[in-house]
Every structure is written in C-alpha cells, then in structure tokens.
Design a protein around this motif. Structure first.
Motif, PDB file in Angstrom:
ATOM      1  N   ALA A   7      34.084  31.596  31.656  1.00 51.39           N
ATOM      2  CA  ALA A   7      35.223  32.053  30.771  1.00 51.39           C
ATOM      3  C   ALA A   7      34.897  32.919  29.645  1.00 51.39           C
ATOM      4  O   ALA A   7      35.731  33.796  28.999  1.00 51.39           O
ATOM      5  N   GLY A   8      33.435  33.020  29.395  1.00 49.68           N
ATOM      6  CA  GLY A   8      33.071  33.611  28.246  1.00 49.68           C
ATOM      7  C   GLY A   8      32.670  35.343  28.551  1.00 49.68           C
ATOM      8  O   GLY A   8      32.409  36.054  27.851  1.00 49.68           O
ATOM      9  N   ILE A   9      33.080  35.747  29.953  1.00 48.61           N
ATOM     10  CA  ILE A   9      32.957  37.165  30.366  1.00 48.61           C
ATOM     11  C   ILE A   9      34.016  37.607  29.989  1.00 48.61           C
ATOM     12  O   ILE A   9      35.423  37.209  30.086  1.00 48.61           O
ATOM     13  N   ASP A  10      34.045  38.854  29.149  1.00 46.97           N
ATOM     14  CA  ASP A  10      34.955  39.712  28.490  1.00 46.97           C
ATOM     15  C   ASP A  10      36.326  39.680  29.609  1.00 46.97           C
ATOM     16  O   ASP A  10      37.365  39.485  29.234  1.00 46.97           O
ATOM     17  N   SER A  11      36.036  40.344  30.881  1.00 47.56           N
ATOM     18  CA  SER A  11      37.239  40.336  31.881  1.00 47.56           C
ATOM     19  C   SER A  11      37.734  39.121  32.427  1.00 47.56           C
ATOM     20  O   SER A  11      38.965  39.108  32.643  1.00 47.56           O
ATOM     21  N   VAL A  12      36.986  38.079  32.500  1.00 48.35           N
ATOM     22  CA  VAL A  12      37.323  36.845  32.815  1.00 48.35           C
ATOM     23  C   VAL A  12      38.415  36.211  31.678  1.00 48.35           C
ATOM     24  O   VAL A  12      39.534  35.788  32.010  1.00 48.35           O
ATOM     25  N   SER A  13      37.685  36.128  30.446  1.00 46.91           N
ATOM     26  CA  SER A  13      38.722  35.855  29.243  1.00 46.91           C
ATOM     27  C   SER A  13      40.147  36.495  29.084  1.00 46.91           C
ATOM     28  O   SER A  13      40.971  36.019  28.904  1.00 46.91           O
ATOM     29  N   ARG A  14      39.796  37.768  29.386  1.00 44.97           N
ATOM     30  CA  ARG A  14      41.137  38.819  29.333  1.00 44.97           C
ATOM     31  C   ARG A  14      42.310  38.246  30.329  1.00 44.97           C
ATOM     32  O   ARG A  14      43.367  38.225  30.202  1.00 44.97           O
ATOM     33  N   ALA A  15      41.801  38.177  31.531  1.00 44.73           N
ATOM     34  CA  ALA A  15      42.522  37.732  32.646  1.00 44.73           C
ATOM     35  C   ALA A  15      43.114  36.229  32.376  1.00 44.73           C
ATOM     36  O   ALA A  15      44.207  36.029  32.526  1.00 44.73           O
ATOM     37  N   ARG A  19      47.037  37.374  32.176  1.00 43.91           N
ATOM     38  CA  ARG A  19      47.423  37.085  33.485  1.00 43.91           C
ATOM     39  C   ARG A  19      47.590  35.580  33.803  1.00 43.91           C
ATOM     40  O   ARG A  19      47.977  35.263  34.998  1.00 43.91           O
ATOM     41  N   GLY A  20      47.080  34.643  32.847  1.00 43.70           N
ATOM     42  CA  GLY A  20      47.153  33.291  33.348  1.00 43.70           C
ATOM     43  C   GLY A  20      46.168  32.732  34.189  1.00 43.70           C
ATOM     44  O   GLY A  20      46.400  31.633  34.768  1.00 43.70           O
ATOM     45  N   LEU A  21      45.081  33.761  34.394  1.00 37.88           N
ATOM     46  CA  LEU A  21      44.036  32.924  35.169  1.00 37.88           C
ATOM     47  C   LEU A  21      43.475  31.684  34.878  1.00 37.88           C
ATOM     48  O   LEU A  21      43.459  31.255  33.744  1.00 37.88           O
ATOM     49  N   GLN A  22      43.482  30.758  35.798  1.00 39.10           N
ATOM     50  CA  GLN A  22      43.036  29.364  35.476  1.00 39.10           C
ATOM     51  C   GLN A  22      41.725  29.117  36.447  1.00 39.10           C
ATOM     52  O   GLN A  22      41.576  29.398  37.554  1.00 39.10           O
ATOM     53  N   LEU A  23      40.487  28.600  35.699  1.00 33.82           N
ATOM     54  CA  LEU A  23      39.171  28.232  36.176  1.00 33.82           C
ATOM     55  C   LEU A  23      39.360  26.882  36.738  1.00 33.82           C
ATOM     56  O   LEU A  23      39.496  26.040  35.741  1.00 33.82           O
ATOM     57  N   VAL A  24      38.888  26.734  37.862  1.00 35.58           N
ATOM     58  CA  VAL A  24      38.938  25.312  38.083  1.00 35.58           C
ATOM     59  C   VAL A  24      37.289  24.919  38.671  1.00 35.58           C
ATOM     60  O   VAL A  24      37.038  25.727  39.579  1.00 35.58           O
ATOM     61  N   GLY A  25      37.021  23.731  38.479  1.00 32.47           N
ATOM     62  CA  GLY A  25      35.625  23.270  38.894  1.00 32.47           C
ATOM     63  C   GLY A  25      35.732  22.496  40.260  1.00 32.47           C
ATOM     64  O   GLY A  25      36.759  21.657  40.182  1.00 32.47           O
TER      65      GLY A  25
END
Length: 59
Positions: A7-15, A19-25
């Motif tokens: 989540a700390g990566i700029d492109s991931v944070s922007r997404a 765009r509502g990107l959700q990270l799931v473990g």
C-alpha cells in the motif's frame, strides 16, 4: 506486514484512492485445500466463509 508495504507504493496508493483498489491478504493451505483471508480488524486469518466482508471472497 506485506500489505502495508504494498500500500506504500505510490502507484498502488493512487489506485486505492482513485479507483477503489482493495488489497486482501489470503493464505492457501495446500494440505487441507482451504483458503483463509486476513481480517484487518483482528489482524488474524479467518476461514473465507467467516470473513466479515464476503464480497471480497469468491468461490
């Protein structure tokens, strides 16, 4: 935790923000063929059918 780093990566944070990107473990146990999902509220892995947000988990 890996999700925090991701989540700390700029492109991931922007997404996430734009765009509502959700990270799931998730963890897949090969011996039992079971998938567990990280519950961010408890920081524990739970069975996919017990996860509080079932919309994230598909069969």
């Amino acid at each position: 935790m890996q999700l925090d780093r991701l989540a700390g990566i700029d492109s991931v944070s922007r997404a996430q923000q734009e765009r509502g990107l959700q990270l799931v473990g998730m963890f897949f146990d090969l011996s039992s063929a079971r998938c567990t999902v990280l519950d961010p509220a408890t920081n524990a892995f739970v069975a996919d059918d017990e996860h509080p947000d079932r919309t994230l988990v598909t069969s």
